[in-house]
Design a protein around this motif. Structure first.
Motif, PDB file in Angstrom:
ATOM      1  N   LYS A   1       0.939  -1.083   0.090  1.00  0.00           N
ATOM      2  CA  LYS A   1       0.096   0.074  -0.126  1.00  0.00           C
ATOM      3  C   LYS A   1       0.781   1.274   0.104  1.00  0.00           C
ATOM      4  CE  LYS A   1      -4.211   2.046   0.782  1.00  0.00           C
ATOM      5  NZ  LYS A   1      -5.153   1.819  -0.248  1.00  0.00           N
ATOM      6  N   ALA A   2       2.040   1.224   0.849  1.00  0.00           N
ATOM      7  CA  ALA A   2       2.825   2.333   0.831  1.00  0.00           C
ATOM      8  C   ALA A   2       3.435   2.715  -0.418  1.00  0.00           C
ATOM      9  CB  ALA A   2       3.954   2.162   2.104  1.00  0.00           C
ATOM     10  N   ALA A   3       3.814   1.417  -1.067  1.00  0.00           N
ATOM     11  CA  ALA A   3       4.519   1.687  -2.407  1.00  0.00           C
ATOM     12  C   ALA A   3       3.672   2.459  -3.212  1.00  0.00           C
ATOM     13  CB  ALA A   3       4.906   0.219  -2.949  1.00  0.00           C
ATOM     14  N   GLU A   4       2.425   2.431  -3.356  1.00  0.00           N
ATOM     15  CA  GLU A   4       1.634   2.943  -4.115  1.00  0.00           C
ATOM     16  C   GLU A   4       1.638   4.667  -4.100  1.00  0.00           C
ATOM     17  OE1 GLU A   4      -2.280   1.366  -3.780  1.00  0.00           O
ATOM     18  OE2 GLU A   4      -1.442  -0.537  -4.429  1.00  0.00           O
ATOM     19  N   SER A   5       2.107   5.263  -3.030  1.00  0.00           N
ATOM     20  CA  SER A   5       2.237   6.655  -2.722  1.00  0.00           C
ATOM     21  C   SER A   5       3.460   7.033  -2.685  1.00  0.00           C
ATOM     22  CB  SER A   5       1.262   6.927  -1.733  1.00  0.00           C
ATOM     23  OG  SER A   5       1.971   6.487  -0.740  1.00  0.00           O
ATOM     24  N   ARG A   6       4.358   6.469  -3.290  1.00  0.00           N
ATOM     25  CA  ARG A   6       5.935   6.908  -3.265  1.00  0.00           C
ATOM     26  C   ARG A   6       6.584   6.752  -4.588  1.00  0.00           C
ATOM     27  NH1 ARG A   6       4.973   5.135   1.732  1.00  0.00           N
ATOM     28  NH2 ARG A   6       6.202   6.100   3.472  1.00  0.00           N
ATOM     29  N   PRO A   7       7.480   7.595  -4.920  1.00  0.00           N
ATOM     30  CA  PRO A   7       8.179   7.584  -6.268  1.00  0.00           C
ATOM     31  C   PRO A   7       8.949   6.289  -6.332  1.00  0.00           C
ATOM     32  CG  PRO A   7       8.792   9.414  -4.926  1.00  0.00           C
ATOM     33  CD  PRO A   7       8.047   8.658  -3.904  1.00  0.00           C
TER      34      PRO A   7
ATOM     35  N   TYR B   1       5.999  -8.024  -8.661  1.00  0.00           N
ATOM     36  CA  TYR B   1       5.196  -8.084  -9.674  1.00  0.00           C
ATOM     37  C   TYR B   1       4.865  -6.492  -9.961  1.00  0.00           C
ATOM     38  CZ  TYR B   1       0.736  -7.085 -12.561  1.00  0.00           C
ATOM     39  OH  TYR B   1      -0.213  -6.561 -13.249  1.00  0.00           O
ATOM     40  N   VAL B   2       5.164  -5.489 -10.934  1.00  0.00           N
ATOM     41  CA  VAL B   2       4.651  -4.138 -11.041  1.00  0.00           C
ATOM     42  C   VAL B   2       4.044  -3.779 -12.030  1.00  0.00           C
ATOM     43  CG1 VAL B   2       7.069  -3.562  -9.657  1.00  0.00           C
ATOM     44  CG2 VAL B   2       6.929  -3.577 -12.352  1.00  0.00           C
ATOM     45  N   LYS B   3       3.119  -2.838 -11.553  1.00  0.00           N
ATOM     46  CA  LYS B   3       2.154  -2.304 -12.724  1.00  0.00           C
ATOM     47  C   LYS B   3       2.421  -0.656 -12.853  1.00  0.00           C
ATOM     48  CE  LYS B   3      -2.506  -2.584 -14.337  1.00  0.00           C
ATOM     49  NZ  LYS B   3      -3.183  -1.367 -14.250  1.00  0.00           N
ATOM     50  N   SER B   4       2.656  -0.351 -13.897  1.00  0.00           N
ATOM     51  CA  SER B   4       2.810   1.112 -14.032  1.00  0.00           C
ATOM     52  C   SER B   4       1.859   1.680 -14.930  1.00  0.00           C
ATOM     53  CB  SER B   4       4.394   1.470 -14.794  1.00  0.00           C
ATOM     54  OG  SER B   4       4.349   2.703 -15.186  1.00  0.00           O
ATOM     55  N   SER B   5       1.276   2.939 -14.505  1.00  0.00           N
ATOM     56  CA  SER B   5       0.143   3.514 -15.569  1.00  0.00           C
ATOM     57  C   SER B   5       1.166   4.713 -16.287  1.00  0.00           C
ATOM     58  CB  SER B   5      -1.095   3.961 -14.806  1.00  0.00           C
ATOM     59  OG  SER B   5      -0.891   4.607 -13.794  1.00  0.00           O
ATOM     60  N   GLY B   6       2.232   4.852 -16.295  1.00  0.00           N
ATOM     61  CA  GLY B   6       3.172   5.794 -16.867  1.00  0.00           C
ATOM     62  C   GLY B   6       3.318   7.329 -15.828  1.00  0.00           C
ATOM     63  N   GLY B   7       3.173   6.914 -14.661  1.00  0.00           N
ATOM     64  CA  GLY B   7       3.480   8.066 -13.632  1.00  0.00           C
ATOM     65  C   GLY B   7       4.828   7.961 -12.885  1.00  0.00           C
ATOM     66  N   ARG B   8       4.709   8.688 -11.928  1.00  0.00           N
ATOM     67  CA  ARG B   8       5.838   8.827 -10.975  1.00  0.00           C
ATOM     68  C   ARG B   8       5.801   7.974  -9.880  1.00  0.00           C
ATOM     69  NH1 ARG B   8       9.430  13.370 -11.312  1.00  0.00           N
ATOM     70  NH2 ARG B   8       8.912  14.728 -13.062  1.00  0.00           N
TER      71      ARG B   8
ATOM     72  N   PRO C   1       4.134   3.858  -8.720  1.00  0.00           N
ATOM     73  CA  PRO C   1       3.707   2.625  -9.308  1.00  0.00           C
ATOM     74  C   PRO C   1       2.055   2.695  -9.099  1.00  0.00           C
ATOM     75  CG  PRO C   1       5.090   2.224  -7.505  1.00  0.00           C
ATOM     76  CD  PRO C   1       5.035   3.530  -7.550  1.00  0.00           C
ATOM     77  N   ASP C   2       1.509   1.715  -9.954  1.00  0.00           N
ATOM     78  CA  ASP C   2       0.129   1.692  -9.747  1.00  0.00           C
ATOM     79  C   ASP C   2      -0.244   0.489  -8.719  1.00  0.00           C
ATOM     80  OD1 ASP C   2      -2.336   2.897 -10.853  1.00  0.00           O
ATOM     81  OD2 ASP C   2      -2.606   1.102 -12.202  1.00  0.00           O
ATOM     82  N   ARG C   3       0.872  -0.481  -8.957  1.00  0.00           N
ATOM     83  CA  ARG C   3       0.623  -1.787  -7.792  1.00  0.00           C
ATOM     84  C   ARG C   3       1.949  -2.435  -7.742  1.00  0.00           C
ATOM     85  NH1 ARG C   3      -0.190  -4.942  -4.592  1.00  0.00           N
ATOM     86  NH2 ARG C   3      -1.444  -6.863  -4.353  1.00  0.00           N
ATOM     87  N   VAL C   4       2.434  -2.579  -6.676  1.00  0.00           N
ATOM     88  CA  VAL C   4       3.517  -3.425  -6.474  1.00  0.00           C
ATOM     89  C   VAL C   4       3.262  -4.726  -5.491  1.00  0.00           C
ATOM     90  CG1 VAL C   4       6.163  -3.754  -5.720  1.00  0.00           C
ATOM     91  CG2 VAL C   4       5.163  -1.532  -6.528  1.00  0.00           C
TER      92      VAL C   4
ATOM     93  N   PRO D   1      -8.245  -3.160   2.977  1.00  0.00           N
ATOM     94  CA  PRO D   1      -7.263  -2.057   2.942  1.00  0.00           C
ATOM     95  C   PRO D   1      -6.520  -2.054   1.690  1.00  0.00           C
ATOM     96  CG  PRO D   1      -6.253  -3.821   4.420  1.00  0.00           C
ATOM     97  CD  PRO D   1      -7.683  -4.189   4.186  1.00  0.00           C
ATOM     98  N   LEU D   2      -6.240  -2.796   0.899  1.00  0.00           N
ATOM     99  CA  LEU D   2      -5.762  -2.625  -0.442  1.00  0.00           C
ATOM    100  C   LEU D   2      -6.271  -1.832  -1.654  1.00  0.00           C
ATOM    101  CD1 LEU D   2      -2.626  -2.885  -1.020  1.00  0.00           C
ATOM    102  CD2 LEU D   2      -3.137  -5.026  -1.824  1.00  0.00           C
ATOM    103  N   LEU D   3      -7.860  -1.726  -1.227  1.00  0.00           N
ATOM    104  CA  LEU D   3      -8.539  -1.016  -2.284  1.00  0.00           C
ATOM    105  C   LEU D   3      -8.079   0.322  -2.447  1.00  0.00           C
ATOM    106  CD1 LEU D   3     -12.036  -2.246  -1.642  1.00  0.00           C
ATOM    107  CD2 LEU D   3     -10.675  -3.149  -3.393  1.00  0.00           C
ATOM    108  N   LYS D   4      -8.000   0.990  -3.751  1.00  0.00           N
ATOM    109  CA  LYS D   4      -7.654   2.258  -3.955  1.00  0.00           C
ATOM    110  C   LYS D   4      -8.424   3.477  -3.129  1.00  0.00           C
ATOM    111  CE  LYS D   4      -4.610   1.488  -7.407  1.00  0.00           C
ATOM    112  NZ  LYS D   4      -2.922   1.827  -7.114  1.00  0.00           N
TER     113      LYS D   4
END
Lengths: 413, 160
Positions: free
Chosen positions: A64-70, A325-332, A334-337, B139-142
Motif C-alpha cells: 500500500k505504501a509503495a503506491e504513494s511513493r516515487p 510484480y509491478v504495474k505502471s500507468s506511466g506516472g511517477r 507505481p500503480d501496484r507492486v 485495506p488494499l482497495l484504492k
C-alpha cells in the motif's frame, strides 16, 4: 545409539500427561527478531496433528505504501523488508521495473550485483547454521559460525559502506563501484570461508549432538514439496532442481560458472549439508566474479517516470524464490507492486513437515525451514480437557528439547 | 519462450476461448473467464507440466478486481488474469489443484475482500489484526486511505 534410548512416550510421560487432543498456541511476538509468526498446534499426546498459521504481526503495509511513493524511493523501502536478505529485494524490484524501460544494464553492474548477492547468501546461510547449532544444543557451533559470519559482513562493509542494508542498487546499475585493490583480499577471505565450510561439514557428519537432533527429522516427499510450491533449499533438499539462478538466469549468473546443490536424503541433516555446500559454491562464484570483473560504466541514469505496462521478476534469495510484480500507468508512482517472500511460499511445506513431529522437534524443524525464530521465544500451552495453561519461554523450550534427547547432559549442568 | 511451449499455451488458450499476448521476452499474459479458470489450470499442470505457482496478485482495477496467477517453468513466465466484479467479489479456489495456493488466497481475501469458494481457511484471518472491524473496507482497495484506517483502529495520534 537408538537401541539404548528409552521409548519416547515413557520418557516424556512425567512432563506431559495428556489423554485428549491439545491445542498449543505457538508464538507470536518477540520485538527483537525479524518476523514474529504464530502457529496453532493441535496435539495428540506428544505428536502434532494439525498446524494453523497466523502471520502478519509485523505487516507494515509496504504494498500500500509503495503506491504513494516515487519509483526510486520504493527500491530502498523494499530493501528494508528483511534484515538478512535485504539486497535481493531491491535487486528483484529493480529488475521488474527495469523490464518496463528500454535501457540495458551495464555488464560491470551485473557482476557487482552478483558478487553482493552471493556474499549475502553466504552471510544468511552462516547465520542459519549457527542458529541450527543453538537450537539443537550445540552452542560451540553457534559461536564459531557467527565469528566467521563477521568475515562476510566486513567484506560487505568494505564494498558498500553498510553491513546489512547495502543500498547498492539503483535502476539500471549500482550506486557504488568496487573499491580498488579489493580483489586479493576477497579471494583470500573466500578461501578461508571454503575451508571453514568444509570443516563444519565434517562436524555435522560426526558430532553426536547434531546427528541425533537432525537425522531423520523433517522429512517430506518430493511430490508433496512440488505440489505445495516449495522454493529454494526447501525444494532442493528433497531433490527438486529448482533454482532461479540456473532456471532463469538474471544479473551475471549466465556468465559465472556454477552448479546448484541438491540432496536426495530429505531430512534436516541433509539441509545442513546442503546449505554448507551452497556456501562453498557461492564463495567460489564470488572469487570468480571478482577476478573476471569487466571494465566499464556501473550505471545508466534513467528518468523518474516509468513507461506504462506490467512486468514481473523473480530471483533466488538465500531462502528461495523472491517474486515481484509491478504495474505502471506511466506516472511517477507505481500503480501496484506485489512482493512475495520465500518464507510465505515455504510455509505450507513447513506446516506439512510439522505434522507428525513431536514438540521437542519443533525448534529444530522450524529453524530448519529458516523462517523466523522470533515466534519461539514465548509459547503458551493449553490443555483443553483440564483447562490447565502454562507458558514456556524459548529458552525453556530449548532445554526441554535437549532434555528429551540427552537427559544425562541436563543432569550434569 | 520456447516455440513448442508457446504453441501448447496458445492451443490451451484457444480451447478456453481466449488469447495469449506476449508482454515481454518469455512472459505471456492470458486473460481468462472465471468459469474457464480451473479447467485451464488443471490442463496447465497436467499436460504442459507447469506446476510451480509463484504467487497470486490481487489488483484494484476500478469496477473490477483483477486476480493474476503467476506460473513459471525455466525461462517462461505465464500470467493468468481473471476478473471479479467489486459488487460480488467471489471466485473459485484452486487449492484442490495446487495446495500451495492456500495462503496466497487467504492474503487476497484479507487485503481485497475476495471470497475464494472451496478454500478451507476462508473464515480465518492471515495478515489483518484480530480487532479489524468487519465494516471496514479491505485495506488494499484504492479508495481506502491509510490515515482513515489508523483513525478507525484508534492508532492516530492527535496533533496539538
Amino acid at each position: 545409539m537408538t537401541e539404548d534410548k528409552p521409548p519416547r512416550k515413557e520418557e516424556s510421560a512425567g512432563l506431559m500427561k495428556y489423554s485428549a487432543e491439545n491445542l498449543v498456541p505457538f508464538g507470536p511476538i518477540h520485538p527483537a527478531l525479524k518476523e514474529p509468526e504464530y502457529f496453532k498446534l493441535v496435539l495428540e499426546g506428544e505428536k502434532i496433528v494439525e498446524v494453523i498459521p497466523r502471520i502478519g504481526y509485523v505487516h507494515r503495509g509496504l504494498e500500500k505504501a509503495a503506491e504513494s511513493r516515487p519509483w526510486v524511493q520504493n527500491m530502498y523501502m523494499f530493501e528494508r523488508t528483511c534484515g538478512i536478505c535485504s539486497f535481493v529485494h531491491s535487486l528483484t524490484y529493480g529488475q521488474a521495473v527495469e523490464g518496463l524501460t528500454i535501457y540495458e544494464i551495464p555488464r560491470r553492474a551485473k557482476f557487482i550485483r552478483t558478487i553482493i548477492a552471493e556474499l549475502e547468501r553466504i552471510h544468511s546461510h552462516l547465520l542459519w547454521v549457527g542458529l541450527m547449532g543453538h537450537w539443537a544444543g550445540f552452542e560451540t557451533l553457534f559461536m564459531w559460525v557467527w565469528r566467521d559470519r563477521e568475515v562476510v559482513l566486513d567484506l560487505v562493509e568494505a564494498i558498500s559502506g553498510n553491513r546489512i542494508h547495502k543500498s547498492m542498487n539503483a535502476f539500471c546499475g549500482v550506486r557504488r563501484d568496487m573499491p580498488e585493490g579489493m580483489e586479493d583480499r576477497i579471494v583470500e577471505r573466500m578461501k578461508f570461508l571454503v575451508d571453514r565450510a568444509n570443516y563444519y561439514k565434517g562436524i555435522v557428519d560426526t558430532e553426536e549432538t547434531m546427528l541425533e537432533r537432525t537425522e531423520d527429522i523433517g522429512r517430506v516427499s518430493a511430490e508433496t514439496a512440488e505440489k505445495l510450491c516449495a522454493v529454494g533449499p526447501m525444494a532442493r533438499y528433497v531433490g527438486l532442481r529448482r533454482d532461479i539462478r540456473l532456471n532463469d538466469p538474471y544479473a551475471a549468473y549466465d556468465e559465472v560458472p556454477f552448479d546448484i546443490v541438491t540432496s536426495k536424503e530429505g531430512d534436516v541433516h541433509a539441509l545442513l549439508k546442503l546449505r554448507l555446500d551452497e556456501m562453498i559454491v557461492a564463495a567460489n562464484m564470488v572469487s570468480y566474479a571478482v577476478k573476471h570483473l569487466p571494465e566499464g560504466p556501473i550505471r545508466i541514469k534513467i528518468p523518474p517516470v516509468i513507461p506504462a505496462g506490467e512486468h514481473s521478476s523473480h530471483s533466488e534469495a538465500p531462502r528461495g524464490e523472491i517474486f515481484y510484480y509491478v504495474k505502471s500507468s506511466g506516472g511517477r508512482t507505481p500503480d501496484r507492486v506485489k512482493s512475495r517472500q520465500p518464507t510465505m511460499a515455504n510455509l505450507p511445506t513447513a506446516l506439512e513437515i510439522l505434522k507428525g513431529q513431536t514438540i521437542a522437534d519443533v525448534p529444530v524443524v522450524l529453524t530448519a525451514i529458516d523462517p523466523c525464530f522470533g515466534c519461539m521465544d514465548r509459547m503458551s500451552f493449553l490443555d483443553i480437557e483440564s483447562n490447565r495453561q502454562w507458558t514456556w519461554s524459548g529458552e525453556e523450550l530449548r532445554r526441554y528439547g535437549i532434555n528429551y534427547y540427552f537427559p544425562e547432559r541436563m543432569k550434569m549442568r | 519462450m520456447s516455440e513448442v511451449l508457446l504453441q501448447q499455451i496458445e492451443r490451451l488458450a484457444a480451447d478456453a476461448k481466449t488469447k495469449s499476448t506476449q508482454l515481454h521476452k518469455g512472459e505471456t499474459m492470458i486473460e481468462i473467464e472465471q468459469s474457464q479458470l480451473k479447467n485451464f489450470i488443471t490442463r496447465l499442470v497436467n499436460q504442459i507440466k507447469i506446476r510451480h505457482l509463484s504467487t497470486i496478485t490481487g489488483l484494484d482495477l476500478g469496477q473490477n478486481i483483477g486476480i493474476i496467477y503467476h506460473f513459471w517453468r525455466d525461462r517462461n513466465t505465464i500470467h493468468l488474469k481473471t476478473f471479479v466484479p467489486k459488487t460480488k467479489p467471489t471466485t473459485v479456489s484452486i487449492v484442490d489443484i495446487i495446495p500451495g495456493a492456500i495462503l496466497y488466497e487467504m492474503e487476497i481475501h484479507d487485503m481485497l475482500g475476495v471470497m475464494f469458494v472451496g478454500n478451507p481457511w476462508m473464515d480465518k484471518k492471515l495478515l489483518l489484526p484480530d480487532n479489524w472491524p468487519d465494516d471496514l473496507p479491505p485495506p488494499l482497495l484504492k479508495n481506502v486511505k491509510p490515515a482513515d484506517i489508523r483513525k478507525r483502529l484508534g492508532l492516530e495520534v492527535e496533533k496539538k
